[in-house]
Structure formats: C-alpha cells, structure tokens
Design a protein around this motif. Structure first.
Motif, PDB file in Angstrom:
ATOM      1  N   PRO A 131       3.976   6.551   7.492  1.00 28.77           N
ATOM      2  CA  PRO A 131       3.368   7.190   6.317  1.00 28.77           C
ATOM      3  C   PRO A 131       3.970   8.541   5.956  1.00 28.77           C
ATOM      4  O   PRO A 131       4.142   8.855   4.778  1.00 28.77           O
ATOM      5  N   VAL A 132       4.327   9.345   6.972  1.00 30.61           N
ATOM      6  CA  VAL A 132       4.887  10.662   6.662  1.00 30.61           C
ATOM      7  C   VAL A 132       6.236  10.525   5.971  1.00 30.61           C
ATOM      8  O   VAL A 132       6.587  11.319   5.081  1.00 30.61           O
ATOM      9  N   GLN A 133       7.025   9.493   6.332  1.00 34.38           N
ATOM     10  CA  GLN A 133       8.310   9.275   5.677  1.00 34.38           C
ATOM     11  C   GLN A 133       8.115   8.748   4.258  1.00 34.38           C
ATOM     12  O   GLN A 133       8.823   9.144   3.333  1.00 34.38           O
ATOM     13  N   ILE A 134       7.153   7.848   4.097  1.00 34.59           N
ATOM     14  CA  ILE A 134       6.870   7.309   2.764  1.00 34.59           C
ATOM     15  C   ILE A 134       6.417   8.426   1.830  1.00 34.59           C
ATOM     16  O   ILE A 134       6.787   8.474   0.656  1.00 34.59           O
ATOM     17  N   GLY A 139       7.251  11.454  -2.957  1.00 36.64           N
ATOM     18  CA  GLY A 139       6.855  12.737  -3.530  1.00 36.64           C
ATOM     19  C   GLY A 139       5.359  12.920  -3.593  1.00 36.64           C
ATOM     20  O   GLY A 139       4.838  13.511  -4.537  1.00 36.64           O
ATOM     21  N   VAL A 140       4.622  12.392  -2.597  1.00 29.83           N
ATOM     22  CA  VAL A 140       3.169  12.548  -2.539  1.00 29.83           C
ATOM     23  C   VAL A 140       2.811  13.025  -1.143  1.00 29.83           C
ATOM     24  O   VAL A 140       3.661  13.145  -0.261  1.00 29.83           O
ATOM     25  N   SER A 141       1.537  13.293  -0.917  1.00 32.90           N
ATOM     26  CA  SER A 141       1.095  13.745   0.395  1.00 32.90           C
ATOM     27  C   SER A 141       0.925  12.555   1.335  1.00 32.90           C
ATOM     28  O   SER A 141       0.767  11.407   0.906  1.00 32.90           O
ATOM     29  N   THR A 142       0.935  12.837   2.629  1.00 34.41           N
ATOM     30  CA  THR A 142       0.687  11.790   3.616  1.00 34.41           C
ATOM     31  C   THR A 142      -0.698  11.191   3.430  1.00 34.41           C
ATOM     32  O   THR A 142      -0.896   9.982   3.610  1.00 34.41           O
ATOM     33  N   ALA A 143      -1.659  12.027   3.066  1.00 32.94           N
ATOM     34  CA  ALA A 143      -3.019  11.531   2.817  1.00 32.94           C
ATOM     35  C   ALA A 143      -3.024  10.496   1.702  1.00 32.94           C
ATOM     36  O   ALA A 143      -3.711   9.468   1.781  1.00 32.94           O
ATOM     37  N   THR A 144      -2.251  10.752   0.653  1.00 35.52           N
ATOM     38  CA  THR A 144      -2.190   9.802  -0.459  1.00 35.52           C
ATOM     39  C   THR A 144      -1.601   8.478   0.002  1.00 35.52           C
ATOM     40  O   THR A 144      -2.089   7.402  -0.375  1.00 35.52           O
ATOM     41  N   VAL A 145      -0.551   8.533   0.824  1.00 34.13           N
ATOM     42  CA  VAL A 145       0.064   7.297   1.316  1.00 34.13           C
ATOM     43  C   VAL A 145      -0.938   6.491   2.140  1.00 34.13           C
ATOM     44  O   VAL A 145      -1.077   5.277   1.968  1.00 34.13           O
ATOM     45  N   LYS A 146      -1.656   7.150   3.046  1.00 30.92           N
ATOM     46  CA  LYS A 146      -2.614   6.431   3.884  1.00 30.92           C
ATOM     47  C   LYS A 146      -3.733   5.833   3.045  1.00 30.92           C
ATOM     48  O   LYS A 146      -4.201   4.719   3.314  1.00 30.92           O
ATOM     49  N   THR A 147      -4.160   6.573   2.020  1.00 27.85           N
ATOM     50  CA  THR A 147      -5.201   6.044   1.143  1.00 27.85           C
ATOM     51  C   THR A 147      -4.681   4.832   0.369  1.00 27.85           C
ATOM     52  O   THR A 147      -5.380   3.826   0.211  1.00 27.85           O
ATOM     53  N   ARG A 148      -3.439   4.915  -0.116  1.00 27.66           N
ATOM     54  CA  ARG A 148      -2.867   3.770  -0.838  1.00 27.66           C
ATOM     55  C   ARG A 148      -2.771   2.550   0.059  1.00 27.66           C
ATOM     56  O   ARG A 148      -3.081   1.425  -0.355  1.00 27.66           O
ATOM     57  N   LEU A 149      -2.339   2.730   1.313  1.00 24.53           N
ATOM     58  CA  LEU A 149      -2.238   1.607   2.233  1.00 24.53           C
ATOM     59  C   LEU A 149      -3.606   0.996   2.499  1.00 24.53           C
ATOM     60  O   LEU A 149      -3.745  -0.232   2.549  1.00 24.53           O
ATOM     61  N   MET A 150      -4.616   1.840   2.671  1.00 23.95           N
ATOM     62  CA  MET A 150      -5.953   1.332   2.919  1.00 23.95           C
ATOM     63  C   MET A 150      -6.443   0.514   1.722  1.00 23.95           C
ATOM     64  O   MET A 150      -6.976  -0.589   1.868  1.00 23.95           O
ATOM     65  N   ARG A 151      -6.238   1.051   0.508  1.00 22.60           N
ATOM     66  CA  ARG A 151      -6.669   0.321  -0.688  1.00 22.60           C
ATOM     67  C   ARG A 151      -5.880  -0.967  -0.863  1.00 22.60           C
ATOM     68  O   ARG A 151      -6.431  -2.007  -1.244  1.00 22.60           O
ATOM     69  N   ALA A 152      -4.565  -0.911  -0.582  1.00 13.59           N
ATOM     70  CA  ALA A 152      -3.736  -2.102  -0.740  1.00 13.59           C
ATOM     71  C   ALA A 152      -4.173  -3.201   0.209  1.00 13.59           C
ATOM     72  O   ALA A 152      -4.264  -4.381  -0.185  1.00 13.59           O
ATOM     73  N   ARG A 153      -4.440  -2.854   1.464  1.00 11.38           N
ATOM     74  CA  ARG A 153      -4.883  -3.876   2.414  1.00 11.38           C
ATOM     75  C   ARG A 153      -6.226  -4.465   1.997  1.00 11.38           C
ATOM     76  O   ARG A 153      -6.458  -5.669   2.153  1.00 11.38           O
ATOM     77  N   ARG A 154      -7.100  -3.614   1.467  1.00 11.21           N
ATOM     78  CA  ARG A 154      -8.385  -4.125   0.999  1.00 11.21           C
ATOM     79  C   ARG A 154      -8.188  -5.090  -0.166  1.00 11.21           C
ATOM     80  O   ARG A 154      -8.810  -6.160  -0.222  1.00 11.21           O
ATOM     81  N   LEU A 155      -7.299  -4.746  -1.099  1.00 11.73           N
ATOM     82  CA  LEU A 155      -7.026  -5.634  -2.232  1.00 11.73           C
ATOM     83  C   LEU A 155      -6.431  -6.953  -1.761  1.00 11.73           C
ATOM     84  O   LEU A 155      -6.781  -8.032  -2.272  1.00 11.73           O
ATOM     85  N   LEU A 156      -5.524  -6.892  -0.783  1.00 11.13           N
ATOM     86  CA  LEU A 156      -4.923  -8.117  -0.271  1.00 11.13           C
ATOM     87  C   LEU A 156      -5.959  -9.011   0.383  1.00 11.13           C
ATOM     88  O   LEU A 156      -5.961 -10.237   0.180  1.00 11.13           O
TER      89      LEU A 156
END
Length: 837
Positions: A131-134, A139-156
C-alpha cells in the motif's frame, strides 16, 4: 457496467495474483467464521496436551476441519450431480476446469470495477505492490489506498455473491485458495485462530463495547495546506516484462491518474510551459558521480523517458510535459534516493542517489517458535544519511522497502541498499515491535522473535466488528493523536504513549465506510488500573447519511464541475503517514473516511451533487466553481434531499505582474496558482481549519518573470506563488486589486544549512532571524513532503538540513526559551552550509 477491457486476457496469463486476491476475499467470509467456531469447540472437547503450543494445536485442528469441509463439500456435489443424472468429472480434469473458470471469473469481475478501485486492486495483487508503494505511485495517501482496497474487496464479494444468488461464491474460490496447500493452510489457520482467541478473550472479560485530536510532535511542524500533498510516481515496471504485459501495466498507470479537464469558466493563462527540460545527476552513497547509469523517468508505473549519465554522472532528459520520479535501472545498483519531478517549471533538476544492492531475508517467529504471518518488515534508513551528502536534496526522496512475512513466516527484500545506518523494523498486531540493526552487508539468515504484546499501560488491543459481529478489515481506530488500521482479522494494536508522554485522551474511536463510528469511553471505575479493558471490542452500527441537491447560477441554469464541500467536518483523529525516513500525521475527518466515493460532492453535467458519509447532524456548505466563484449556505440537516445552491457571478479583472528576487532580478519558472481560502469555525472537537480550493488554471513566469491572467475572479482569492525547489513561496491576496493592475511579487531563494554544536548540550534548539530581527520560517523537505517551523532542533548536537530565506542574517541558539548565543551567518547557494558555533 464499464465496457470490457482488453487487459483481461493479458491478466489471465499470470495467475498468482488471482490466487492472492481469492485468498484475501475468502478470509472474511462466513465459512471462515463457521470453521473458527468448530475449531474452538473441538479444542474445548479435546484440550491440547499439557505444555504444547495452543496456537499450533488450534492450527492443526483447523486444518483438519478445512479438509473435512472440502471432502464434505465434494461428496455433497457428487450426490447432487448423481441425483440429476449428471456424470461426476474425474478428479483432476474437473479441478482444472473449475480452476480455469474461477480464475476467468475473478479477473472479469476485477476489470468491471470502476476507477480508482480497479487500478488499486491490480497494483496490489497483480503488480504485488505494498500500500505505501501504491500510494506514492498514484499520488494519494497510504490511508486512501487501504480504504480503496477495503472498498474494492467489499464490492468484489458483493458482485460474486450476487451472481451466485448467495454465498456459494466462496466455495468456488476454494480451488484457488487451496492451490498452494502449505500457504493456504498456514495462512488461514493462523489468521482465523488468532481471531477467535481474541474474541473469546473479550467475552471472558465480559465486555461488549460499542463505543481528539492533538498537535504532532514536540517541534511545531505543519504541512502547508497548499503544497503538502505533492505525491507522484515511484518505481519502474520490471524491465524483464514481456511487451504485452508491459503495455498492460502502462495502461493501468494511464487510467490511474487522468489529467483534469479545465472547467468551462476557467481563466486563461498567457504563459504555459508545455514542455520542460529535466536535468539529473546520479551519485553513489559516498557522493561520487556514477557514469554510464540508466536513469528512468516514471509517471506512476509507466516509463516516460530513459537517459544514460555521462562521465560526470549527469544527464539531460528530452523536453517533457509531466512530472514523476527519476530512478536508476541497474543490475549493480539499487535506487536509494529518487528524484522527485514536480513538472511545474520550464527547467528542473534532481539528484538520484544509488547504492550497492544486497539481499535481506529471514524468518519471523513468536516466543514458541511458531511462524508469524503477515508481519510488516520495513527497511528504515537513518535520516542523517541524507544530510551527509553536503548538497541540497529537497527533491530527493528515499525509496520504500516494505514486505510482509509469508504463510510460513519467511520474508525477503531481494534488492535492498547496503548501508550501515539502517535497520529493519518488524510490526504485527498483537506483538511488540522488533528492530534488527544492519551492518551494511547481505543478511539472509535473520531470525526475528516477536514478543506477544500485553494490554495495559503500553498498548490497547482489540477488534472492530460489524453489526453482525464479523471482523472489519481496514477500519480506522484512533485515540488522540495515535491511530492505526485494523488488519484482515479486524484486529488492532495502539500505543498508549506518544513521544515519551502517556496519552490522556478519554475516548477510543473506530470507523469504516458504510457504518457510523463506534466509540468507547475510558472508565477508571470498571478498569481502575488503566481505564481500558484488556481487550477492546468495538461494534460498528448504523448507516451514514447523505445530502443531495444541485448547484445553479443566478439564472437557474445548472453549473457542472462545482466542488461542494462541508464547512464544518467532524474530527476523527490524527492519521499517521510513514516513509523510510519520515513519519508525520494529518488530521482525519469522519466524513471523508466514511464517504463511499472520492468524487463525493462534485456536481455532474446537470449540476447535481451528493455528499456521502455524514453523521446525523446539520452542516454548512461551500460551493466553489472552477474559476473560484463561491457560495456558502447552511445549516442543512444531513439526509436532506433537494438542496439548491445558487452560485453567483464573480467580478473578474485582467491581471499581470512580475516575480522578482529581493535584488529585483526576475524569477523564471515560478508557478502562479489562484486559490480560495475557505475558513471553517472552531468547535469543541478542535480549532477551525483553512481549506483551499484551487482554480483549474495556473500561470508560469517567463524569462522576464512576467505572468498574465486575462480574466480572474479576485474577491476572496489569493495567488499562491511558488518557485519549486530552491525557491520559497508566498501568498498574495487579490482583495485590493483592480482591473489592469500590475503586481510585483518578491520571492526569495531558499538556502540550505545545518548546525553542528562543538559542545553538545549547550543548546537544544535554534532559530534564524533576518536583518530586522524577524524570525524566519525554517523548512525541511523530504521529496514531496514539507515541514515548516520557526525553530530547529538538535539530535546529539547536530541538526537536520533546513532551508531558509536568503534574507537570513543571524543564528540564535536557545536552551529552553533562553538565548545562549547569537551568531552572524552567511549562507551559500547550491550547497549545504555547515554552521559550527
């Protein structure tokens, strides 16, 4: 549904990422919970032998249950097939068909995700990035990446379940999860067992809990709102990629961060640098130039340009039209410091530092010798390494080396820099942090033993669950200025100390998108020792509200591309961001963290907007158009439909001017950005804040330092004038500007220095004054993150590298508030001046 993408067949050629994603999706499913219950009951019926490891015993029980479940599922399928007169496929052929079908289905479902979730999932599982590399890639914060991953997994999960009409999607994923038996068994076993042990511990304590903010650090540092989020690309795609796959990853990078389109009423600019020259120099860890080195400019993961350094270690890139990061592409060297390219000036220069590479690898175990799964291993470089070079490295940022231990506790950083002043830091929820000092040589037999963390005066341990009691991954948990995110098991661990001072805040908070926050109050009556239970279980409940409406102009016509913002957001806590050489915190707001979409509040072509993630209270709103026309209204109760905001016209003026140095010389390549400051009121949760809205246009000064805006709104508008690396920044209000005015803006250069005490302990801080005795702002830069303060500090008698205005004249040493010494200074451009009082 988004149109099918040609990436799908390319992705199917590399299937390891599908298995990793499938494992991640399966971990939070109902079957895992059912197996956990069965495992725990089995252990109660047949306790482990005396003296044996409870975790190992539970893992054995669970693996047996998993095998039984799979055998039982296979027998049920056979019976159902025979009942329908179907032929049961032979073992092997059926497995192959099932695996192929599931792999294809997972890929297609991922590719149907909307952006930015699709790109984030691909970077995490397909590109195997942390996540820190993503975060740095996009160009976003690590928090944003982790939140996106959580939402994406929920959508999947939701889409896979919806297609099946139930929960059979998990069974369909089992062939993928079990394709590598050792990994699946250990990973699932360790994860689920630790989850249940923690839940039982909480229930034994008899506690079901449903539940401020703080300035960061002893040094008064802040991230300037206007330039604190300068985050760009980070690492190159592997040069060994086959062309079709490289093209696929390049396509991912292009869709990750599209260029914004100018708004219909954006003010034009007279001078725009469409192409920029980029100068780079490469040096090794000893500061020596490195000739013949390939340097690559990256935007996201896409390669934009490649050059080779000459005999002096220097290279000139061709004219460019975007920013990014410059890294080395070498088998011998690994990039230690990347050059950050902002892309906002006609000419930029960056420094890339490389070091010899070596491998770091080992195993992570607990006190019983059992493997610790998914422990984070981070290579931390001493910040002093950067300051030793003697040249300004404001736009050079340490690369990131972060990995997780695998299902048998093994970790490996294949290409790490060989440096003495570096260490590995190992973290895992439920354990105390561990540090491994490095000596600058390869180390492949490391053994790191983690000690189980004990809740009490040092830590808070707990779990966040949803209303049905299921663990919530990626939930934010905060107390005061300390925060973390829950792991895949919903667990969290929070320090109760910060900078050597115990945290006195009385409320623990948790939140995740889709739910209202949970709170737990400190209770010294129930828990007299610390005020907190041994295990904190926070249950999220309730649904966030929304506001819906539209923005129109004075004629009632819809206005698209308007940013509708909350004036009075609710403070959740301070969210930590961590790099290899710097950690910092930024305020986290409930509404931003709860919003399901990052476009929440942006009007569409019909002027309609929706703001999600709201609490059950009233809000004031700001509406800001592309050319900074603005309107404020409220209070409006959350949940209201049909809100209408009238965006008034704005008086515009023609404006021109010059940016000059203190001696009157023009400054070329300065960025002029019109911004509007949106003040918000102070309340019980914290002080008021300043939000900044940026116009969709900017100007860049030419060789004569001039800039022109043909038509620019002025009421409440400021010009942010920023010269980039080596030059300062100022704000100039336009409230007093009339049509046709010619402005002269003085912009001083930034010069670099460090302070080394000849007698350690004589002072603990310092400040810099100009000729009039005014204290100047000091700045520390870490690539794309900037810290400002009025005082600098020492560590073992030596300061970090600071930059300050060229008007600096006097160094003032301080011991507490008392002046110890005043010393005249003369700083030199292009180098780090060493001041030794």
């Amino acid at each position: 549904m988004p149109e099918p993408t040609p990436l799908s067949p390319l992705l199917l050629r590399e299937l390891d990422w599908v298995r990793g994603l499938a494992t991640s999706l399966a971990r939070d499913a109902h079957l895992a919970e059912d197996l956990t219950q069965e495992a725990w009951l089995a252990v109660h019926r047949t306790p482990p032998p005396e003296g044996s490891s409870i975790r190992r015993w539970l893992a054995t029980v669970l693996k047996n249950l998993v095998r039984q479940e799979r055998r039982g599922g296979a027998r049920r399928e056979d019976r159902e097939s025979l009942a329908h007169g179907e032929r049961v496929p032979e073992s092997g052929a059926g497995d192959v068909l099932e695996r192929a079908a599931v792999q294809k289905r997972v890929v297609e479902t991922v590719m149907e995700l909307d952006e930015p979730y699709r790109t984030t999932v691909l970077l995490r599982y397909f590109d195997d990035r942390q996540p820190v590399q993503i975060a740095r890639d996009l160009g976003v914060s690590t928090a944003t990446v982790k939140t996106r991953l959580m939402r994406a997994r929920r959508l999947l999960r939701e889409r896979l379940a919806r297609e099946d009409g139930g929960g059979s999607w998990l069974t369909a994923l089992l062939p993928l999860v079990a394709e590598r038996p050792a990994a699946a068994g250990l990973s699932t076993g360790g994860l689920i067992v630790s989850s249940k042990v923690a839940l039982v511990a909480g229930s034994v304590a008899g506690t079901l809990l449903i539940g401020g903010w703080w300035a960061l650090g002893s040094e008064t540092e802040s991230l300037p709102a206007a330039e604190s989020r300068e985050v760009h690309a980070v690492e190159a795609a592997s040069p060994e990629l086959a062309p079709p796959l490289a093209a696929a990853r390049s396509e991912v990078a292009r869709t990750a961060a599209p260029e914004p389109e100018p708004g219909p009423d954006a003010a034009p600019t007279a001078f725009v640098a469409l192409e920029r020259d980029l100068f780079a120099i490469a040096v090794d860890a000893a500061g020596r130039p490195v000739p013949g080195l390939d340097l690559v400019l990256l935007s996201g993961t896409a390669e934009i340009a490649r050059v080779v350094t000459d005999a002096t270690g220097e290279a000139l890139f061709p004219p460019l039209a975007r920013g990014g990061r410059v890294v080395a592409a070498s088998e011998t060297y690994v990039t230690l410091l990347e050059g950050v390219v902002l892309g906002n000036a006609p000419r930029e220069s960056v420094v890339v530092v490389v070091a010899e590479s070596c491998e770091l690898a080992g195993e992570i175990v607990d006190e019983n010798g059992d493997p610790v799964v998914e422990a984070e291993v981070r290579l931390v470089i001493a910040s002093r390494v950067k300051s030793d070079f003697g040249i300004p490295l404001d736009r050079s940022s340490f690369a990131e080396w972060v990995v997780e231990s695998d299902p048998v506790g093994i970790f490996s950083i294949g290409r790490a820099p060989c440096l003495e002043r570096a260490h590995l830091r190992v973290q895992r929820t439920g354990f105390e942090d561990a540090t491994v000092e490095l000596d600058g040589r390869p180390a492949v037999g490391l053994r790191v033993v983690l000690t189980t963390a004990q809740a009490g005066s040092e830590f808070l341990l707990g779990r966040v669950v949803d209303p049905r009691g299921r663990p919530v991954e990626g939930a934010w948990v905060a107390i005061g200025h300390v925060s973390t995110q829950t792991d895949r098991d919903g667990g969290f661990q929070l320090d109760l100390w910060f900078n050597g001072v115990p945290i006195e805040d009385t409320e623990l908070r948790a939140l995740a998108p889709g739910f209202l926050p949970a709170r737990l109050a400190r209770d010294t009556v129930l828990h007299p020792e610390t005020g907190w239970p041994a295990f904190c279980l926070l249950a999220l409940d309730g649904t966030p509200l929304a506001l819906r409406g539209r923005v129109v102009d004075s004629d009632g016509l819809p206005v698209p591309d308007v940013d509708v913002r909350l004036v009075d957001r609710s403070v959740f806590g301070w969210l930590m961001e961590e790099r290899s050489d710097v950690s910092y915190a930024h305020a986290g707001y409930v509404e931003e963290l709860l919003a399901a979409s990052e476009e929440s509040g942006r009007t569409d072509a019909e002027g309609r907007f929706e703001i999600e993630g709201l609490l059950d209270r009233s809000y004031d709103l700001w509406a800001v158009g592309p050319a900074l026309r603005a309107a404020r209204m409220g209070p409006v109760q959350a949940g209201t439909e049909g809100v209408e905001i009238v965006l008034p016209g704005a008086t515009r003026v023609a404006l021109s001017g010059r940016v000059v140095r203190p001696n009157g010389d023009p400054v070329e390549g300065v960025t002029i950005s019109p911004i509007r400051k949106l003040e918000t009121p102070a309340d019980d949760d914290g002080p008021g804040e300043s939000l900044y809205a940026f116009a969709r246009t900017q100007a860049i000064t030419g060789p004569d330092g001039r800039f022109v805006f043909d038509a620019l709104a002025t009421e409440g508008v400021e010009l942010q004038v920023w010269g980039g690396a080596g030059v300062g920044f100022v704000h100039r209000s336009l409230d007093d500007v009339e049509n046709g005015d010619e402005l002269e803006i003085v912009l001083a250069a930034n010069l670099h220095f460090s302070v080394e005490l000849t007698e350690a302990g004589v002072a603990d801080s310092f400040r810099i004054e100009d000729a009039a005795g005014l204290t100047l702002v000091l700045r520390r830069s870490h690539g794309d993150v900037n810290f400002t303060s009025e005082a600098g500090h020492f560590e073992k008698g030596r300061s970090d590298v600071y930059s300050v205005s060229e008007t600096a004249r006097t160094l003032v040493l301080l011991s507490g508030e008392e002046q110890v010494l005043r010393l005249p200074v003369s700083l030199r451009a292009g180098e780090v001046t060493r001041i030794r009082p």
